[in-house]
Write an enzyme that holds these catalytic residues in place. Sequence first.
Site, PDB file in Angstrom:
ATOM      1  N   GLY A 286      84.390 -17.908  20.553  1.00 25.61           N
ATOM      2  CA  GLY A 286      83.043 -18.595  20.111  1.00 25.61           C
ATOM      3  C   GLY A 286      82.229 -17.525  19.230  1.00 25.61           C
ATOM      4  O   GLY A 286      81.956 -17.827  18.198  1.00 25.61           O
ATOM      5  N   ARG A 324      68.322 -13.086  24.212  1.00 24.29           N
ATOM      6  CA  ARG A 324      69.376 -12.019  24.157  1.00 24.29           C
ATOM      7  C   ARG A 324      69.089 -10.542  24.299  1.00 24.29           C
ATOM      8  O   ARG A 324      69.371  -9.971  25.039  1.00 24.29           O
ATOM      9  CB  ARG A 324      70.422 -12.173  23.101  1.00 24.29           C
ATOM     10  CG  ARG A 324      71.131 -13.401  23.000  1.00 24.29           C
ATOM     11  CD  ARG A 324      72.571 -13.454  22.333  1.00 24.29           C
ATOM     12  NE  ARG A 324      73.560 -12.723  23.065  1.00 24.29           N
ATOM     13  CZ  ARG A 324      73.936 -11.343  22.554  1.00 24.29           C
ATOM     14  NH1 ARG A 324      73.108 -10.986  21.544  1.00 24.29           N
ATOM     15  NH2 ARG A 324      74.619 -10.807  23.242  1.00 24.29           N
ATOM     16  N   CYS A 355      54.051 -15.289  25.609  1.00 22.52           N
ATOM     17  CA  CYS A 355      52.804 -14.785  26.478  1.00 22.52           C
ATOM     18  C   CYS A 355      53.601 -13.708  27.424  1.00 22.52           C
ATOM     19  O   CYS A 355      53.516 -14.044  28.743  1.00 22.52           O
ATOM     20  CB  CYS A 355      52.312 -15.957  27.090  1.00 22.52           C
ATOM     21  SG  CYS A 355      50.560 -15.307  27.310  1.00 22.52           S
TER      22      CYS A 355
HETATM   23  N1  LLP Z   1      86.043 -19.239  27.138  1.00 23.93           N
HETATM   24  C1  LLP Z   1      85.370 -18.933  28.176  1.00 23.93           C
HETATM   25  C2  LLP Z   1      85.984 -19.455  29.308  1.00 23.93           C
HETATM   26  C3  LLP Z   1      84.138 -18.516  28.288  1.00 23.93           C
HETATM   27  O1  LLP Z   1      83.416 -18.408  29.294  1.00 23.93           O
HETATM   28  C4  LLP Z   1      83.532 -17.892  27.086  1.00 23.93           C
HETATM   29  C5  LLP Z   1      82.272 -17.356  27.222  1.00 23.93           C
HETATM   30  C6  LLP Z   1      84.350 -18.124  26.085  1.00 23.93           C
HETATM   31  C7  LLP Z   1      85.547 -18.755  25.806  1.00 23.93           C
HETATM   32  C8  LLP Z   1      83.558 -17.910  24.557  1.00 23.93           C
HETATM   33  O2  LLP Z   1      83.503 -16.405  24.744  1.00 23.93           O
HETATM   34  P1  LLP Z   1      83.091 -15.509  23.108  1.00 23.93           P
HETATM   35  O3  LLP Z   1      84.374 -15.636  22.365  1.00 23.93           O
HETATM   36  O4  LLP Z   1      81.896 -16.233  22.567  1.00 23.93           O
HETATM   37  O5  LLP Z   1      82.684 -14.295  23.662  1.00 23.93           O
HETATM   38  N2  LLP Z   1      75.358 -15.748  26.794  1.00 23.93           N
HETATM   39  C9  LLP Z   1      76.095 -14.508  26.509  1.00 23.93           C
HETATM   40  C10 LLP Z   1      77.662 -14.755  25.980  1.00 23.93           C
HETATM   41  C11 LLP Z   1      78.397 -15.695  27.578  1.00 23.93           C
HETATM   42  C12 LLP Z   1      79.723 -16.076  27.190  1.00 23.93           C
HETATM   43  C13 LLP Z   1      80.164 -16.978  28.264  1.00 23.93           C
HETATM   44  N3  LLP Z   1      81.444 -17.349  28.122  1.00 23.93           N
HETATM   45  C14 LLP Z   1      75.548 -13.826  25.329  1.00 23.93           C
HETATM   46  O6  LLP Z   1      74.569 -14.186  24.563  1.00 23.93           O
HETATM   47  O7  LLP Z   1      76.040 -12.725  24.859  1.00 23.93           O
END
Ligand code: LLP
Length: 426
Positions: A286, A324, A355
């Site tokens: 992602g 973040r 705020c």
């Molecule tokens: N697959 C699954 C099952 C996941 O839970 C996630 C992310 C991904 C793929 C994609 O992961 P990436 O390649 O983007 O690391 N909100 C947090 C990140 C949470 C990720 C949750 N799961 C942040 O802003 O760092």
Amino acid sequence: MSVVIESAWPRTAAWIGGQLRIGGIGVRELAAEFGTPAYILDEEEFRARCARWRAALPDGEVHYGGKAFLCPAVVRWLREEGLCLDVCTGGELAVAVTGGMDPARVVFHGNNKSAAELRRAVAWGVGRVVVDSFAEIERLSAIACEAGVRQSVMVRVTPGVEAHTHEFIATGGDDSKFGFSLGAGSAAEAVRRVLASPWLELTGLHSHIGSQITDLAGFTLAARRMAGFLLEAEREHGVSIPTLDLGGGLGIVHRPGDPVPPHPAEVVAALREVVPARLRLAVEPGRSIAGPTAVALYEVGTVKEIPGLTTYVSVDGGMSDNPRPAMYGAAYTAALASRASQAPPREVTVVGKHCESGDVLVRDLPLPADVRPGDLLAIPASGAYQRSMASNYNHVTRPPVVAVRDGAARVIVRRETEEDLLRLYV
Ligand code: LLP
């Protein structure tokens, strides 16, 4: 392997006469046309990052992790670049279908999918549902039976690997809310129960150890354990489980000097070393696709100098469009983007308009000392988990996403308006 120097800035970013240009357009022009704050997304960078993953895994599956940032335009790019999609809610599934993604190319995750979400997934022909609990195995089996469909599923396994990342975004440990533990034996039991249902077809195993990971050790350890478990399950039950999906998690550079993550080809090569060649590999990147594609563009509203302490530079967004830093202590950089300055640098704190004192976007940032109201600031590495996590805190409307390419700009997510917000109140 293409040689691309990992940077926080998108590939078409260029500074001309002190002004930042992206996709061939100056940020002053973008701000004048689309307003601020806004996410400016480099379409070429997005497509190139998709292509890099695709090329790294030509005989496998690349599912873009839609939670990083999703809208119908992105879904179209994914289709054109030959990617599949990972969704984790009915809402993301609806965007996928609206963007024209074939549901057969969708993998559906989530530790608490509702019966309605599962019903819709089965009815729409979602390629694979990743089962995450014993309750869900039963629920999905009943729903598939009702629909007269044999649903393809993967079992989500927590391989007991600690990824070196923030605890809120680490998911592979035995104490995770996600999936079935390998160590505690529940993963083996989940495989048994899926195989026992005539309405479920076990086509793969899945694990995801965390996010913003920049070294390979955690990925390979998880891959080794998962491959071992998969082979054991095949032997025990005399079945073939063709796919091993090792999730997402590859990190990105947010600031100069950050650890540089491995190239997707290096990640895949490391996984391939421990995963038997006959298994089909799947990944779910992602952040490593979307993250470096966008900059968040803000206008400076006030500058408050507190002698001997710090200088606050306030911009017209903040924790509602980038939670973040407050949530994970994430560190970003920012640059004066609208003009050249010969002023010496001084350290400032870039804050938002919310705020709340914790509404800090960038700490200890050297910016030219003459930064003043009306200047534009750009924060790179803003393409993942920012628009998708944006809120309406303080009734602030969410910024638009403007895609730029070859000197042309178009809105792919429009700016939210006060009417949008007021429409909810009865
Ligand atoms: N697959 C699954 C099952 C996941 O839970 C996630 C992310 C991904 C793929 C994609 O992961 P990436 O390649 O983007 O690391 N909100 C947090 C990140 C949470 C990720 C949750 N799961 C942040 O802003 O760092």
